[in-house]
Write an enzyme that holds these catalytic residues in place. Structure first.
Site, short mmCIF file in Angstrom:
data_model
loop_
_atom_site.label_atom_id
_atom_site.label_comp_id
_atom_site.label_asym_id
_atom_site.label_seq_id
_atom_site.Cartn_x
_atom_site.Cartn_y
_atom_site.Cartn_z
N MET A 1 3.82 9.59 -1.98
CA MET A 1 3.67 10.08 -0.84
C MET A 1 3.06 11.56 -0.65
O MET A 1 5.09 13.59 -0.57
CB MET A 1 5.16 9.65 0.23
CG MET A 1 5.10 8.01 0.24
SD MET A 1 6.05 8.25 0.97
CE MET A 1 7.36 8.12 0.58
N ALA A 2 2.45 12.60 -0.70
CA ALA A 2 2.18 13.87 -0.45
C ALA A 2 3.35 14.75 0.57
O ALA A 2 3.49 14.16 1.83
CB ALA A 2 0.67 14.46 -0.24
N CYS A 84 -4.47 5.85 -0.23
CA CYS A 84 -4.12 6.39 0.77
C CYS A 84 -5.36 6.60 2.23
O CYS A 84 -6.58 6.66 1.68
CB CYS A 84 -4.14 8.34 0.73
SG CYS A 84 -4.01 9.58 1.29
N LYS A 123 -2.97 1.46 -7.55
CA LYS A 123 -2.08 2.15 -5.77
C LYS A 123 -3.47 1.48 -5.08
O LYS A 123 -4.20 2.46 -5.18
CB LYS A 123 -1.20 2.63 -5.84
CG LYS A 123 -0.63 2.60 -4.44
CD LYS A 123 0.62 3.46 -4.32
CE LYS A 123 1.45 3.01 -3.00
NZ LYS A 123 0.85 2.83 -1.80
N ASP A 186 6.04 -1.67 3.72
CA ASP A 186 7.33 -2.04 4.98
C ASP A 186 9.35 -2.63 4.56
O ASP A 186 10.11 -3.49 4.62
CB ASP A 186 6.95 -3.50 6.07
CG ASP A 186 6.15 -2.54 7.48
OD1 ASP A 186 6.43 -1.92 7.33
OD2 ASP A 186 5.32 -3.70 7.47
N GLY A 208 8.44 2.78 0.12
CA GLY A 208 7.42 4.05 -0.30
C GLY A 208 8.59 5.38 1.10
O GLY A 208 9.53 5.47 1.07
#
Length: 308
Positions: A1-2, A84, A123, A186, A208
């Site tokens: 996650m950027a 993304c 991913k 989730d 995440g």
């Protein structure tokens, strides 16, 4: 996650015992062309065991060059981001935009696999929208091209992060390939991990957003799935020590000015956990760097008057 899974955060997560951590997504062309903000994110920590470096791009040449560069720098695993949903990524025909063009996606995958002897993973999502949930077909082609593991976020790109992840929809992708598939979306604790595994048939889970402010949760889930109990959420002084260490590592990594800004979201998530009142929260997030540890201790105890 950027902007989230930087080296200081990954170090904290790994310390609790997560099996695999993934770097911030980095743009392949910009990294090769040595823009420091991009190169630094990928370089630092790439060689650490149990770390995967995630790259994104739209051009097979730059994806291959980035892969060779990372391999030479000692990376252990290369992960391709085709999931993304951000407009600035999909607008450049990267990330989940590639779900609209499987042939182009495959060319990028083949370029990465051909450029390294490292394991290559992918991913992605269920599809671009509800009318094109065809990722099983891409998964088969990716596996044939040499991808070693897939992670599937249980939403389409057009859903972004709205609604609930559809873990059931991951099952056909699991059935389509012989390589491991991880379920994502989730998953925030042992209960949701178990539900995702049951409904998807996946070999494992990826967490995440569920780790934000909870860097212990991946180890918690892993221990629970293996029948070994849980790590348990740090409380009181232990939580204060954890958040203070995380903050200190961010400042050491980025420097005071940038680090102070980067740290705000992480400190905010820690304070969310204990319900810090608004005035004290604001004081922590606007304080000079030297004053933050003391105020953070108050904020995570959720007691005491504001410091001068």
């Amino acid at each position: 996650m950027a902007g989230i899974t930087d080296l200081p955060t990954r170090q904290i997560v790994k310390r609790f015992g997560a099996g695999l951590v993934v770097s911030e997504m980095v743009a392949s062309r910009e990294m090769v062309q040595a823009k420091p903000s991009v190169r630094d994110r990928a370089e630092l920590g790439a060689q650490v065991e149990g770390t995967s470096v995630q790259i994104a791009g739209r051009d097979s040449y730059w994806m291959g060059e980035a892969t060779r560069l990372l391999t030479d720098q000692g990376a252990r695993i290369i992960d391709i981001n085709m999931g993304c949903p951000a407009k600035k990524v999909t607008g450049g025909y990267s990330g989940s935009a590639l779900l609209r063009d499987h042939d182009r996606a495959l060319r990028l995958i083949e370029a990465v696999v051909a450029s390294t002897d490292l394991p290559v993973t992918l991913k992605t999502r269920l599809g671009w929208d509800d009318d094109s949930r065809d990722t099983a077909a891409l998964a088969r082609r990716a596996a044939d091209a040499g991808v070693r593991m897939l992670t599937i976020h249980g939403r389409t790109r057009c859903q972004f992060y709205k609604g609930r992840a559809d873990w059931d929809a991951i099952a056909p992708i699991v059935d389509a390939v012989e390589i491991p598939v991880l379920a994502n979306g989730d998953i925030s604790d042992l209960a949701t991990a178990c539900a995702a595994l049951f409904r998807s048939g996946a070999a494992g889970v990826m967490v995440g957003r569920g780790m934000q402010g909870r860097p212990w949760v991946l180890a918690d889930i892993a221990m629970g799935l293996q029948g070994g109990g849980t790590v348990g959420a740090p409380q009181g002084a232990a939580l204060i020590d954890l958040a203070t260490e995380h903050y200190a590592n961010i400042i050491a990594f980025y420097g005071a000015e940038l680090g102070g800004r980067v740290a705000r979201k992480h400190l905010g998530w820690y304070m969310d956990r204990v319900g810090t009142d608004a005035a004290l929260r604001r004081a922590v997030l606007t304080a000079p760097v030297a004053n933050v540890p003391t105020l953070l201790g108050q904020a995570l105890s959720n007691v005491g008057a504001l410091a001068a």
